[in-house]
Design a protein around this motif. Structure first.
Motif, PDB file in Angstrom:
ATOM      1  N   CYS A 156      16.125  48.406  74.362  1.00  0.00           N
ATOM      2  CA  CYS A 156      15.138  48.454  73.285  1.00  0.00           C
ATOM      3  C   CYS A 156      15.646  47.654  72.084  1.00  0.00           C
ATOM      4  O   CYS A 156      16.750  47.886  71.590  1.00  0.00           O
ATOM      5  N   THR A 157      14.846  46.715  71.633  1.00  0.00           N
ATOM      6  CA  THR A 157      15.240  45.914  70.470  1.00  0.00           C
ATOM      7  C   THR A 157      14.588  46.478  69.221  1.00  0.00           C
ATOM      8  O   THR A 157      13.411  46.826  69.218  1.00  0.00           O
ATOM      9  N   LEU A 158      15.369  46.566  68.193  1.00  0.00           N
ATOM     10  CA  LEU A 158      14.880  47.077  66.916  1.00  0.00           C
ATOM     11  C   LEU A 158      14.537  45.919  65.996  1.00  0.00           C
ATOM     12  O   LEU A 158      15.183  44.870  66.043  1.00  0.00           O
ATOM     13  N   PRO A 159      13.547  46.084  65.145  1.00  0.00           N
ATOM     14  CA  PRO A 159      13.231  45.013  64.197  1.00  0.00           C
ATOM     15  C   PRO A 159      14.353  44.856  63.173  1.00  0.00           C
ATOM     16  O   PRO A 159      14.991  45.834  62.780  1.00  0.00           O
ATOM     17  N   GLU A 160      14.601  43.619  62.823  1.00  0.00           N
ATOM     18  CA  GLU A 160      15.646  43.362  61.827  1.00  0.00           C
ATOM     19  C   GLU A 160      15.132  43.694  60.446  1.00  0.00           C
ATOM     20  O   GLU A 160      14.040  43.325  60.055  1.00  0.00           O
ATOM     21  N   ILE A 161      15.919  44.434  59.719  1.00  0.00           N
ATOM     22  CA  ILE A 161      15.567  44.809  58.342  1.00  0.00           C
ATOM     23  C   ILE A 161      16.512  44.047  57.420  1.00  0.00           C
ATOM     24  O   ILE A 161      17.725  44.216  57.480  1.00  0.00           O
ATOM     25  N   LEU A 162      15.923  43.204  56.613  1.00  0.00           N
ATOM     26  CA  LEU A 162      16.724  42.403  55.693  1.00  0.00           C
ATOM     27  C   LEU A 162      17.035  43.220  54.448  1.00  0.00           C
ATOM     28  O   LEU A 162      16.174  43.941  53.928  1.00  0.00           O
TER      29      LEU A 162
END
Length: 87
Positions: free
Chosen positions: A78-84
């Motif tokens: 499962c890939t998580l969205p990148e949070i900048l």
């Protein structure tokens, strides 16, 4: 033994109908369709239950009738969205 419902007509009048490559097949006594019971659960569903409900891997494995190693593997996939970071 749990009752497998027919994916076509929804009937619970099903019976075992042999195996193919180690997978149990079933036949519906109502409409005659042959099918394989699908036990797959998506990585997103597992992740949501793991994160939102704080469910342990062993609980997820029991709940979805899969092994703990399968839960680990699907969670790893499962890939998580990148949070900048905010400046």
């Amino acid at each position: 033994m749990s009752i497998k419902n027919c994916p076509k007509c929804g009937s619970s009048r099903t019976k075992k109908n042999g195996t193919f490559r180690g997978t149990q097949r079933y036949r519906c006594r109502s409409c005659g369709v042959q099918f394989v019971h699908d036990t797959s659960v998506s990585a997103e569903t597992l992740w949501r239950e793991f994160a939102d409900e704080h469910a342990r891997v062993s609980v997820l494995a029991r709940r979805h009738h899969i092994s703990k190693s399968t839960v680990h593997r699907r969670l790893d996939d499962c890939t998580l969205p990148e949070i900048l970071p905010t400046p």
